[in-house]
Design an enzyme around this catalytic site. Sequence first.
Site, short mmCIF file in Angstrom:
data_model
loop_
_atom_site.label_atom_id
_atom_site.label_comp_id
_atom_site.label_asym_id
_atom_site.label_seq_id
_atom_site.Cartn_x
_atom_site.Cartn_y
_atom_site.Cartn_z
N LYS A 1 44.44 -22.71 100.61
CA LYS A 1 44.46 -21.55 99.71
C LYS A 1 45.86 -20.96 99.70
CE LYS A 1 41.96 -17.20 98.83
NZ LYS A 1 40.87 -16.29 99.27
N SER B 1 37.34 -15.11 95.88
CA SER B 1 38.67 -15.40 95.42
C SER B 1 39.16 -16.81 95.74
CB SER B 1 39.65 -14.40 96.03
OG SER B 1 39.71 -14.53 97.43
N SER C 1 34.77 -14.20 99.88
CA SER C 1 35.63 -15.11 99.13
C SER C 1 35.60 -16.57 99.52
CB SER C 1 37.07 -14.63 99.18
OG SER C 1 37.28 -13.67 98.19
N1 GLN Z 1 35.17 -10.15 95.77
C1 GLN Z 1 35.63 -9.31 96.83
C2 GLN Z 1 36.83 -8.52 96.38
O1 GLN Z 1 37.16 -8.60 95.27
C3 GLN Z 1 35.92 -10.12 98.06
C4 GLN Z 1 37.23 -10.80 98.02
C5 GLN Z 1 37.55 -11.56 99.27
O2 GLN Z 1 36.69 -11.86 100.09
N2 GLN Z 1 38.82 -11.84 99.46
O3 GLN Z 1 37.44 -7.83 97.13
#
Ligand code: GLN
Length: 481
Positions: free
Chosen positions: A72, A148, A172
Amino acid sequence: MSLATSTITDLRQKLTSREITSRDVLEDLARVIEQKNPDLGAYLGWDLEKALAEAESVDLTLPLGGIPIGIKDNINVLGEPCSCGSRMLAGTYRAPYDAGAISNLRKAGVVPFGRLNMDEFAMGSSTENSALALTRNPHDLSRIPGGSSGGSAAAVAGGIAIATLGSDTGGSIRQPAALCGCVGLKPTYGRVSRYGLVAFASSLDQIGPLTKTVADSALLLNSLCGKDERDSTSLSIPVPDFTAALGRDIKGLRIGLPREYFISGIHAGVSAAVNGAVKKLESLGAIPVEISLPHTDLGVSTYYIIAPAEASANLARFDGVRYGHRSAAATDLLEHYMMTREEGFGPEVKRRILLGTYVLSSGYYDAYYLKAQRARTLIRQDFEAAFAAVDIIVSPTSPAPAHKLGELKDNPLAAYLEDVFTIPVNLAGLPAISLPCGSVQAEGASLPVGIQLISKPLDEMTLLRVADALEHALDQTSGPV
Ligand code: GLN
């Protein structure tokens, strides 16, 4: 058939028997990436020559010797771009060091290969917040891959990565794994070093694997974990051999079904698939127990105070002085800061910084931040109480299958609410895994559904044991599409 569709387990066998070389794997991978990435948009970049050079000196007898792992784009790999899906870092920043997780993987023989797209600074659930590329769901190119870590999930499920790393702050790793149909594991907070992971919300962030099978998840976890002096929150505890959890029975294990997680509003196809998986667990001898996590409804609002608060502090470093984008138009110092950040950050990142700055500002700190910390304690205590009676807690990973691209783009609140099942796990610091448990049909496409299993802190062993048993019973190993 390309080697890229293989599991780590299969590749290891072929590599150690010298049927293939790590060069074969990398070249094959690069070939299919070139073929399929224009559609999937999972990778932001890859450097075959660098990876081949690194593979030359890899010891194939190591536990993951010669295995390429996609990374990532918020995890530092020495000499490679690390842009966090943001204009702030793209084209200007190259990692001057390896993240702790990457050093650990290298010690096990892994060759990091490829940078995977993500929501900018990991803020989002669809990867549409990336400023650099559009990632699509391999099961239906008109849909989101989740986020994400959308690039990490789409690459594994799309058959253009053996396995990948993601990061999980509020879901994410697990949510994109669910939406793309692969296995995603978020370890206990502190299991994996956060050194070299570009911080979003430091008290919630954790790196973990996205894989085709539960067995691969266990294999990667073995090498990822461990104390790192450079991350004071990493835990100094022994790392068991997680593969010992595989192939065992789950007779007599108590499976908690939280009343608050099996609610109306969940997509009917998702409910059906998850309920089917619960029945499978029962048929394997597990005992279902209804439990309550009474503060579940506080999860999303608590997270959307704590995570932006931490983000607003963590992202202050992107000011155009030390690294990253620097506005060319500014004429004085204040303008330099303002224009650099105006140009470098996208709308969601700005929204979070504003929210975070607001909840931390004097006069509001007690009303929001302190209150959110108290709610966080209540959520953690809910889990503690529940785990007195059960070994594992089960829920859908996401209340709905993958949306159409653009569907929630102008409705951030609706997108935030979709994290309802994953967020409490981060707030409580627990380990959890998402694995495929079925699919729903939508407009001619078959969209994967994920089931989430949650365990006690540091009990990844039970998590993997139940996940592996369920995966085999469902016969749902996520093959590439
Ligand atoms: N969807 C969540 C956010 O927008 C989690 C994102 C994540 O785990 N990095 O913060």
